[in-house]
Design a protein around this motif. Structure first.
Motif, short mmCIF file in Angstrom:
data_model
loop_
_atom_site.label_atom_id
_atom_site.label_comp_id
_atom_site.label_asym_id
_atom_site.label_seq_id
_atom_site.Cartn_x
_atom_site.Cartn_y
_atom_site.Cartn_z
N GLY A 14 0.77 -1.35 0.14
CA GLY A 14 0.05 -0.03 -0.03
C GLY A 14 0.85 1.37 -0.04
O GLY A 14 2.12 1.20 0.25
N ASN A 53 -8.37 -7.91 -7.46
CA ASN A 53 -7.91 -7.85 -5.90
C ASN A 53 -6.81 -7.10 -5.56
O ASN A 53 -5.74 -7.68 -5.19
CB ASN A 53 -7.47 -9.51 -5.66
N TYR A 54 -7.21 -5.68 -5.92
CA TYR A 54 -6.07 -4.68 -5.59
C TYR A 54 -6.78 -3.60 -5.06
O TYR A 54 -7.66 -3.32 -5.18
CB TYR A 54 -5.18 -4.42 -6.57
N SER A 55 -6.05 -2.83 -3.91
CA SER A 55 -6.76 -1.65 -3.54
C SER A 55 -6.06 -0.58 -4.36
O SER A 55 -5.08 -0.75 -5.10
CB SER A 55 -6.31 -1.51 -1.89
N CYS A 56 -6.60 0.65 -4.30
CA CYS A 56 -5.96 1.69 -4.75
C CYS A 56 -4.86 2.36 -4.30
O CYS A 56 -3.88 2.86 -5.26
CB CYS A 56 -7.15 3.05 -4.89
N LYS A 57 -4.40 1.97 -3.09
CA LYS A 57 -3.01 2.38 -2.69
C LYS A 57 -2.10 1.21 -3.31
O LYS A 57 -0.87 1.71 -3.52
CB LYS A 57 -2.85 2.28 -1.21
N GLN A 58 -2.44 0.15 -3.95
CA GLN A 58 -1.44 -0.70 -4.35
C GLN A 58 -1.33 -0.60 -5.94
O GLN A 58 -0.50 -1.00 -6.48
CB GLN A 58 -1.93 -2.11 -4.24
N ASP A 69 -6.88 3.27 -12.45
CA ASP A 69 -7.20 2.40 -11.47
C ASP A 69 -8.49 2.59 -11.10
O ASP A 69 -9.21 3.35 -11.57
CB ASP A 69 -6.41 2.77 -10.13
N CYS A 105 -10.30 3.74 -8.65
CA CYS A 105 -10.67 4.88 -7.81
C CYS A 105 -10.51 6.08 -8.97
O CYS A 105 -11.00 7.22 -8.41
CB CYS A 105 -9.55 5.36 -6.66
#
Length: 456
Positions: free
Chosen positions: A38, A299-304, A332, A334
């Motif tokens: 992250g 399966n990823y977050s925006c921070k990633q 991404d 977001c």
């Protein structure tokens, strides 16, 4: 994600270029530390990434007579976050299923089996170009983001040849042969970007000195001169009036152009500029934008997202033998926009995103897989904002049509002038399901929204 070639072979979304700086067969040096989970690229301590390259071998178990099966048994490995499979000949299709399972570093739990998209040749440099004939490009699956992991197992099983097809071939085998030289690529994206000094009293907050940078890093940043200071991690957004005023100095007529969106530069997402080919390659103009999905999973977050992009970049260049990241831009979930292939975000940089139609176009990849999952409204809006600005720089109407000459593919023969939407999906130029049914279904909204951004 499954598309169909003329021969009914499924194809999907990932890019293809050539001319890497190092032969892809060589494994990269081991990474010194686990990848980030992250944080933005410029807020973390810098740790270089790396790639582990594991050769596949025949598996002892064989559940069907004559079926070819290779793999890597369950084993401990150094930390990685993205996985893909490569093989020697890029012109050889993998007719089979590739499944992988990984062990999460944080919990020690093993995932279930996940399928890698095997048919990945539709994002390539146009046939016969220097990029496609370099001799260094390899065949590959689409990469899959799995998050920080330290264990892996993979199995590749050839598809059985149907009885009707078997009767017409001299080959006695009951399964199609698997490609030679298959290797499992485990990519560690590393952490962050090169450290930034504290800004001086007269400096913008998102710039950094480049006195100790490589020539490649300086060149990549300088390609955006006039849009942001040297070393900037972001290109700031402009209003439509500001964008028009900037463009009016270059054009006599009042331009229809959308407001320039904020764009994270390659430095902002932590690109190692020494990986790519040094030269920038351009096409004449940008007449169309092809929308893709990265097919790397959701399966990823925006921070990633910066870590995901660094992983794709390393996989494209070091594992597959491409000259740089294939897409011109990435978005991404977001709605954050990232610079892709180096050469300048406002320029007509030649990508390798849509086989047969790379000239006079650009490619935008939305991070994720959108065959059955809807893209976020933020991502769809970001694509509209980006295209309204970028195609507007070249006088194009997002709701309009244009003609592109095919460089060759499975839908249109080489040399054919093809009428396409200015904002098209990858499947409009090549027989593939990319950018996924759900994202493709949003392109009508994207076109109308982009046109509104242009003031049409």
């Amino acid at each position: 994600m499954r598309g169909f070639l003329a021969s009914s072979i499924g194809v999907t979304c990932a890019a293809a270029l050539a001319l890497p700086l190092a032969p892809p067969a060589a494994a990269a040096a081991p990474s010194a530390a686990p990848p980030t989970s992250g944080g933005t690229a410029h807020s973390e301590a810098y740790v270089p990434g790396g790639t582990q390259s594991l050769p596949l071998a025949p598996l002892t178990r064989d559940r069907a007579p004559g079926a070819a099966e290779q793999g890597v048994p369950r084993r401990d490995v150094r930390h990685f976050s993205l996985v893909g499979l490569v093989w020697d000949d890029p012109d050889t299709e993998l007719h089979g299923h590739v499944q992988v399972r990984t062990r999460a570093t944080a919990t020690g739990n093993w995932s279930g089996w996940q399928e890698l998209e095997a048919h990945n040749a539709d994002h390539a440099a146009d046939p016969g170009t220097p990029e496609s004939t370099s001799g260094r490009v390899r065949g590959a699956t689409a990469p899959l983001w799995v998050g920080e992991s330290d264990g892996v197992e993979v199995r590749v099983r050839a598809e059985s040849i149907p009885e009707a097809a078997r009767a017409t071939t001299a080959a006695p085998a009951a399964a199609s042969p698997l490609p030679t030289g298959m290797r499992l690529e485990l990519v560690n994206p590393g952490e962050g970007a090169l450290p930034e000094p504290a800004p001086g009293p007269d400096e913008a907050p998102r710039t950094t000195g480049m006195t100790a940078e490589s020539a490649e890093a300086v060149a990549a940043s300088a390609a955006n001169a006039g849009l942001a200071p040297l070393g900037a991690t972001e290109i700031p957004a402009l209003s439509r009036a500001q964008t028009q005023a900037q463009l009016a100095t270059q054009q006599q007529a009042k331009p229809y152009v959308g407001p320039r969106p904020k764009i994270t530069t390659r430095r902002g997402w932590g690109a190692n500029e020494k990986l790519r080919d040094k030269k920038f390659v351009y096409t004449k103009k940008v007449k169309a934008a092809f929308v893709h999905h990265s097919a790397t999973g959701n399966n990823y977050s925006c921070k990633q997202a910066p870590s995901v992009i660094r992983s794709i970049y390393r996989y494209h260049v070091n594992s597959m033998g491409w000259r740089d990241l294939g897409y011109n831009f990435l978005v991404d979930k977001c709605g954050k926009i990232y610079e892709g292939r180096a050469g300048g975000v406002s320029k007509a940089v030649l990508g390798a995103h849509t086989l047969g139609f790379n000239s006079n176009s650009m490619g935008i990849a939305v991070l994720g897989t959108y065959s059955s999952k809807k893209p976020s409204s933020a991502a769809v809006k970001a694509v509209a904002r980006l295209t309204a600005w970028k195609v507007g720089l070249y006088g194009m109407n997002p709701r309009g049509k244009t003609y592109l000459k095919s460089g060759g593919g499975n839908l249109y023969r080489k040399g054919k002038n093809v009428r396409l939407n200015v904002i098209s999906g990858h499947r409009d130029g090549f027989a593939t399901s990319c950018p996924g049914k759900k994202l493709y279904g949003k392109l009508g909204t994207t076109r109308s929204t982009a046109a509104k951004y242009q003031g049409r």
